[in-house]
Design a protein around this motif. Structure first.
Motif, mmCIF file in Angstrom:
data_model
loop_
_atom_site.group_PDB
_atom_site.id
_atom_site.type_symbol
_atom_site.label_atom_id
_atom_site.label_comp_id
_atom_site.label_asym_id
_atom_site.label_seq_id
_atom_site.Cartn_x
_atom_site.Cartn_y
_atom_site.Cartn_z
ATOM 1 N N ILE A 146 60.552 16.450 72.868
ATOM 2 C CA ILE A 146 60.488 15.942 71.498
ATOM 3 C C ILE A 146 60.333 14.429 71.580
ATOM 4 O O ILE A 146 61.092 13.754 72.284
ATOM 5 N N TYR A 153 51.321 18.600 71.448
ATOM 6 C CA TYR A 153 52.486 18.480 70.556
ATOM 7 C C TYR A 153 52.119 18.960 69.153
ATOM 8 O O TYR A 153 50.947 18.973 68.761
ATOM 9 N N ALA A 199 57.825 6.950 60.661
ATOM 10 C CA ALA A 199 58.197 7.665 61.889
ATOM 11 C C ALA A 199 57.679 9.100 61.840
ATOM 12 O O ALA A 199 57.852 9.800 60.841
ATOM 13 N N ASN A 210 59.124 10.636 69.281
ATOM 14 C CA ASN A 210 58.897 10.007 67.989
ATOM 15 C C ASN A 210 57.865 8.903 68.145
ATOM 16 O O ASN A 210 58.006 8.040 69.016
ATOM 17 N N GLU A 257 56.829 17.599 68.486
ATOM 18 C CA GLU A 257 57.588 18.562 69.284
ATOM 19 C C GLU A 257 56.642 19.386 70.144
ATOM 20 O O GLU A 257 55.530 19.732 69.721
ATOM 21 N N SER A 292 57.691 16.577 61.621
ATOM 22 C CA SER A 292 58.137 15.925 60.386
ATOM 23 C C SER A 292 57.555 14.517 60.317
ATOM 24 O O SER A 292 57.195 13.932 61.340
ATOM 25 N N ARG A 315 57.717 12.752 63.978
ATOM 26 C CA ARG A 315 58.402 13.524 65.020
ATOM 27 C C ARG A 315 57.431 14.552 65.586
ATOM 28 O O ARG A 315 56.868 15.368 64.853
#
Length: 294
Positions: free
Chosen positions: A276, A256, A267, A278, A271, A260, A269
Motif C-alpha cells: 500500500i 496498483y 493524497a 500514498n 493498493e 481512495s 492511496r
C-alpha cells in the motif's frame, strides 16, 4: 433595485397572499421570538431598529417578533407580493402576555397529553404554543399514521376554551423544534440558522468519498445530515478530471489499484496485493498520462 434570490425566497415565505404593488412604506425583516425563522413584513414605520420588538400579523394570528434588519424603502424593490403587516411596536403588556402564554402553553400541553393517553391515540406531542392574543393554541405533534382526533378536539375545546389547531409535522421539523447537539459538537443547524430543508441524497456522501455508514450519516431526525449539502458543490468542482476509484495503473513495475482519493489534500492511496502506498494526485495524473502516451 432587484431583490437577491435569498430575499425573494424569504419574501415568498413571509406568509404573503395576493399580488399587490406598494406606492410607499418599508420592508423590514423580523424573527419570531418563539422560533429562529425570519420573514419580511410591511411597515410604515421607518424608525424601527434592530432588536426592537414588534407585533406582526401572521396566518396563525398575532405574534411577537424582533427586528433583525432595518427598514428598507419598498419602492427600491421589484415586488409583486402583498406582505403581512407589522401591527405595532410591542408594548410592555405584549411582552408580559407572551410570558403568560408560555406558562399557559405548558398547561395546555399537559392537558392534551392526558387526553391523548385517555383516548389511546397513536401520536406524540412535541409542543404547544399560544398566539399572542391567546385566541388560539397550536398543538404540534408527530405520528406514523393518520390520526382521527375529532374526539380529542372536543375534549380540548371544552377544557381550553379557545380555538385549537392540531399540526402534524415530520421528523426533520421535530428536530428543528426540539434541538440538540450534532456530531460536530455544535447545536443542530436546523434549530439555529436553517430556514428551509434542502433535499439530501446519498449521492452527496458518495460525491465526498464518505463511507456509506447510514448510522453515522444520519442526524437526530433519522434522515441524512443536512451538512452533506454544504460542500457538495465544491466537491463536485474538485472532482472534475480526477481518476476513478478502482482504476489500475503501473508504478515501480507493479500494478496498483486506486483505493481512495482525498480531494482536499491531493493524497491518493494505491493498493496492491503486496503493498500500500500514498502518492500525490499530480504524480498519479502523470502516471496515467505517461501510460496513455506509452
Amino acid at each position: 433595485m432587484l431583490l437577491s434570490e435569498q430575499e425573494q425566497h424569504d419574501i415568498k415565505s413571509s406568509e404573503s397572499i395576493t399580488s399587490n404593488k406598494y406606492e410607499d412604506g418599508y420592508i423590514v425583516s423580523v424573527r419570531y421570538i418563539s422560533s429562529n425563522r425570519s420573514y419580511y413584513f410591511y411597515t410604515s414605520d421607518d424608525s424601527l431598529r434592530v432588536n426592537d420588538k414588534v407585533v406582526v400579523e401572521t396566518v396563525r394570528g398575532l405574534e411577537l417578533a424582533v427586528v433583525i434588519g432595518e427598514p428598507k424603502d419598498i419602492r427600491e424593490f421589484v415586488l409583486d407580493l402583498e406582505l403581512k403587516p407589522v401591527v405595532r411596536r410591542a408594548t410592555q403588556e405584549d411582552e408580559e402576555n407572551y410570558e403568560i402564554n408560555l406558562e399557559k402553553a405548558q398547561e395546555a400541553y399537559k392537558i392534551c397529553e392526558e387526553c391523548v393517553k385517555q383516548l389511546d391515540l397513536k401520536m406524540r406531542l412535541i409542543k404547544a404554543e399560544y398566539t399572542l392574543d391567546a385566541s388560539k393554541v397550536i398543538i404540534i405533534y408527530v405520528a406514523d399514521e393518520r390520526v382521527d382526533f375529532r374526539e380529542l378536539l372536543k375534549e380540548l375545546a371544552a377544557k381550553l376554551r379557545c380555538r385549537i389547531e392540531l399540526r402534524q409535522i415530520g421528523s426533520r421539523d421535530r428536530s428543528k423544534i426540539v434541538g440538540g447537539i450534532g456530531a460536530c459538537g455544535l447545536p443542530l443547524c436546523c434549530s439555529t440558522f436553517l430556514g428551509d430543508f434542502d433535499g439530501i441524497s446519498i449521492n452527496m456522501a458518495k460525491n465526498q468519498y464518505l463511507a456509506l455508514n447510514i448510522q453515522k450519516l444520519s442526524g437526530h431526525c433519522g434522515k441524512l445530515i443536512c451538512c452533506l449539502k454544504y460542500e457538495d458543490d465544491e466537491y463536485t468542482r474538485l472532482r472534475q478530471g480526477l481518476p476513478k476509484i478502482g482504476q489500475k495503473l503501473h508504478y515501480d513495475d507493479k500494478i496498483y489499484k486506486i483505493a481512495s482519493i482525498n480531494v482536499l489534500t491531493g493524497a491518493v492511496r494505491l493498493e496492491s496485493p503486496e503493498n500500500i502506498i500514498n502518492l500525490h494526485l499530480d504524480e498519479v495524473k502523470e502516471l496515467i498520462e505517461s501510460y496513455k502516451e506509452g
